[in-house]
Scaffold this motif. Structure first.
Motif, PDB file in Angstrom:
ATOM      1  N   MET A  20      48.736  21.647  30.320  1.00 56.91           N
ATOM      2  CA  MET A  20      48.537  23.008  30.726  1.00 56.91           C
ATOM      3  C   MET A  20      49.656  22.986  31.954  1.00 56.91           C
ATOM      4  N   ASP A  21      50.295  24.147  31.901  1.00 58.82           N
ATOM      5  CA  ASP A  21      51.260  24.426  33.095  1.00 58.82           C
ATOM      6  C   ASP A  21      50.886  24.076  34.512  1.00 58.82           C
ATOM      7  N   GLU A  22      51.477  23.467  35.223  1.00 56.52           N
ATOM      8  CA  GLU A  22      51.159  23.037  36.567  1.00 56.52           C
ATOM      9  C   GLU A  22      51.022  24.352  37.375  1.00 56.52           C
ATOM     10  N   ASP A  23      51.629  25.460  37.213  1.00 61.56           N
ATOM     11  CA  ASP A  23      51.356  26.610  37.994  1.00 61.56           C
ATOM     12  C   ASP A  23      50.074  27.170  37.732  1.00 61.56           C
ATOM     13  N   LEU A  24      49.721  27.151  36.350  1.00 53.77           N
ATOM     14  CA  LEU A  24      48.341  27.781  36.068  1.00 53.77           C
ATOM     15  C   LEU A  24      47.409  26.842  36.787  1.00 53.77           C
ATOM     16  N   VAL A  25      47.438  25.493  36.405  1.00 49.96           N
ATOM     17  CA  VAL A  25      46.350  24.560  36.982  1.00 49.96           C
ATOM     18  C   VAL A  25      46.277  24.898  38.701  1.00 49.96           C
ATOM     19  N   LEU A  26      47.287  24.924  39.425  1.00 55.20           N
ATOM     20  CA  LEU A  26      47.451  25.359  40.888  1.00 55.20           C
ATOM     21  C   LEU A  26      46.771  26.692  41.207  1.00 55.20           C
ATOM     22  N   ALA A  27      47.077  27.631  40.424  1.00 61.10           N
ATOM     23  CA  ALA A  27      46.243  29.018  40.557  1.00 61.10           C
ATOM     24  C   ALA A  27      44.887  28.982  40.263  1.00 61.10           C
ATOM     25  N   LEU A  28      44.482  28.232  39.342  1.00 65.92           N
ATOM     26  CA  LEU A  28      43.003  28.007  39.012  1.00 65.92           C
ATOM     27  C   LEU A  28      42.274  27.223  40.149  1.00 65.92           C
ATOM     28  N   ARG A  29      42.935  26.354  40.654  1.00 67.54           N
ATOM     29  CA  ARG A  29      42.345  25.589  41.727  1.00 67.54           C
ATOM     30  C   ARG A  29      42.252  26.332  43.161  1.00 67.54           C
ATOM     31  N   LEU A  30      43.305  27.353  43.396  1.00 64.90           N
ATOM     32  CA  LEU A  30      43.224  27.995  44.446  1.00 64.90           C
ATOM     33  C   LEU A  30      42.036  29.224  44.378  1.00 64.90           C
ATOM     34  N   GLN A  31      42.033  29.879  43.289  1.00 66.70           N
ATOM     35  CA  GLN A  31      41.030  30.699  42.766  1.00 66.70           C
ATOM     36  C   GLN A  31      39.564  30.148  43.063  1.00 66.70           C
ATOM     37  N   GLU A  32      39.306  28.872  42.656  1.00 69.85           N
ATOM     38  CA  GLU A  32      37.906  28.295  42.743  1.00 69.85           C
ATOM     39  C   GLU A  32      37.758  28.156  44.237  1.00 69.85           C
ATOM     40  N   GLU A  33      38.932  27.444  44.998  1.00 67.31           N
ATOM     41  CA  GLU A  33      38.480  27.559  46.304  1.00 67.31           C
ATOM     42  C   GLU A  33      38.295  28.719  47.010  1.00 67.31           C
ATOM     43  N   TRP A  34      38.842  29.877  46.703  1.00 68.34           N
ATOM     44  CA  TRP A  34      38.723  31.088  47.212  1.00 68.34           C
ATOM     45  C   TRP A  34      37.290  31.573  46.942  1.00 68.34           C
ATOM     46  N   ASN A  35      36.820  31.564  45.901  1.00 76.39           N
ATOM     47  CA  ASN A  35      35.685  32.001  45.631  1.00 76.39           C
ATOM     48  C   ASN A  35      34.405  31.131  45.978  1.00 76.39           C
ATOM     49  N   LEU A  36      34.742  29.909  46.491  1.00 79.32           N
ATOM     50  CA  LEU A  36      33.821  29.062  47.268  1.00 79.32           C
ATOM     51  C   LEU A  36      33.563  29.620  48.782  1.00 79.32           C
ATOM     52  N   GLN A  37      34.773  29.745  49.167  1.00 84.01           N
ATOM     53  CA  GLN A  37      34.902  30.304  50.604  1.00 84.01           C
ATOM     54  C   GLN A  37      34.147  31.450  50.783  1.00 84.01           C
ATOM     55  N   ALA A  38      34.461  32.224  49.735  1.00 82.43           N
ATOM     56  CA  ALA A  38      33.798  33.789  49.930  1.00 82.43           C
ATOM     57  C   ALA A  38      32.427  33.742  49.663  1.00 82.43           C
ATOM     58  N   SER A  39      31.930  32.829  48.753  1.00 84.06           N
ATOM     59  CA  SER A  39      30.266  32.762  48.673  1.00 84.06           C
ATOM     60  C   SER A  39      29.749  32.130  50.005  1.00 84.06           C
ATOM     61  N   GLU A  40      30.526  31.187  50.679  1.00 86.33           N
ATOM     62  CA  GLU A  40      30.152  30.712  52.046  1.00 86.33           C
ATOM     63  C   GLU A  40      29.966  31.972  52.978  1.00 86.33           C
ATOM     64  N   ARG A  41      31.260  32.873  53.081  1.00 85.16           N
ATOM     65  CA  ARG A  41      31.050  33.823  53.959  1.00 85.16           C
ATOM     66  C   ARG A  41      30.036  34.813  53.832  1.00 85.16           C
ATOM     67  N   ASP A  42      29.695  34.896  52.581  1.00 87.81           N
ATOM     68  CA  ASP A  42      28.577  36.060  52.154  1.00 87.81           C
ATOM     69  C   ASP A  42      27.135  35.645  52.599  1.00 87.81           C
ATOM     70  N   ARG A  43      27.090  34.128  52.266  1.00 88.84           N
ATOM     71  CA  ARG A  43      25.856  33.503  52.757  1.00 88.84           C
ATOM     72  C   ARG A  43      25.732  33.572  54.383  1.00 88.84           C
ATOM     73  N   ALA A  44      26.646  33.175  54.991  1.00 86.81           N
ATOM     74  CA  ALA A  44      26.635  33.675  56.627  1.00 86.81           C
ATOM     75  C   ALA A  44      26.572  34.655  56.935  1.00 86.81           C
TER      76      ALA A  44
END
Length: 204
Positions: free
Chosen positions: A1-25
């Protein structure tokens, strides 16, 4: 898998996790959320009622009176309503609720049977046949010094089926002293301590 795609997916996952925590807060806590026990363990009764009114009754209960009752010891709360357009009053038991967890105040429904019994310190027992019958065995236990009488809804039936007399057998310690020794039981207990007797011995 392309390294750029792996990095993009990881960044997207972290963003989703932070957004979820912000919503709960940012989401308001439920009125029965356990964290309120630490944030606001003894809420102001009026302020709490305003919250309930806004959240559950769309602000329609502004004319309702909510207050503590020092005398109520047999239930956690009561609502009295004077009919269409009349006054509505909610009273909550200060003796039962004031020192309990916030959750008990918020939910009000309770099974505080031990606490209720603790306030029933004035005891009478019938000397008639009902003292041998279930479920009460002739006992009447009350929070106030009010002897069984015709003011009780069950009195007429008791007189008809049993006909016995209620004799006071227990009261709070030092109660007679507070009332200047005027109760018959108080005089009897005082006489027993001195080694004399003014009445027949108490039933045990």
């Amino acid at each position: 898998m392309d390294e750029d795609l792996v990095l993009a997916l990881r960044l997207q996952e972290e963003w989703n996790l932070q957004a979820s925590e912000r919503d709960r807060a940012q989401a308001p806590l439920s009125l029965v959320d356990a964290s309120w026990e630490l944030v606001d363990p003894t809420p102001d009764l009026q302020a709490l009622f305003v919250q309930f009114n806004d959240r559950f009754f769309w602000g329609q209960l502004e004319a309702v009176e909510v207050k503590w009752s020092m005398r109520m010891t047999l239930c956690a709360g009561i609502c009295s309503y004077e009919g269409r357009g009349g006054m509505c009053s909610i009273r909550l038991s200060e003796p039962l609720l004031k020192l309990r967890p916030r959750k008990d105040l918020v939910e009000v429904y309770h099974t505080f049977h031990d606490e209720v019994d603790e306030y029933r310190r004035h005891w009478w027992r019938c000397d008639g046949p009902c003292r041998h019958r279930k479920p009460y065995y002739g006992y009447v236990k009350r929070a106030t010094n009010r002897a069984p009488s015709a003011h009780d809804y069950w009195w007429a039936e008791h007189q008809q089926k049993c006909g016995g007399t209620y004799v006071k057998i227990k009261e709070p310690e030092n109660y007679a002293r507070k009332g200047k020794g005027k109760t018959k039981l108080g005089r009897q207990l005082a006489a027993e301590k001195k080694g004399t007797s003014v009445l027949p011995p108490l039933p045990r």
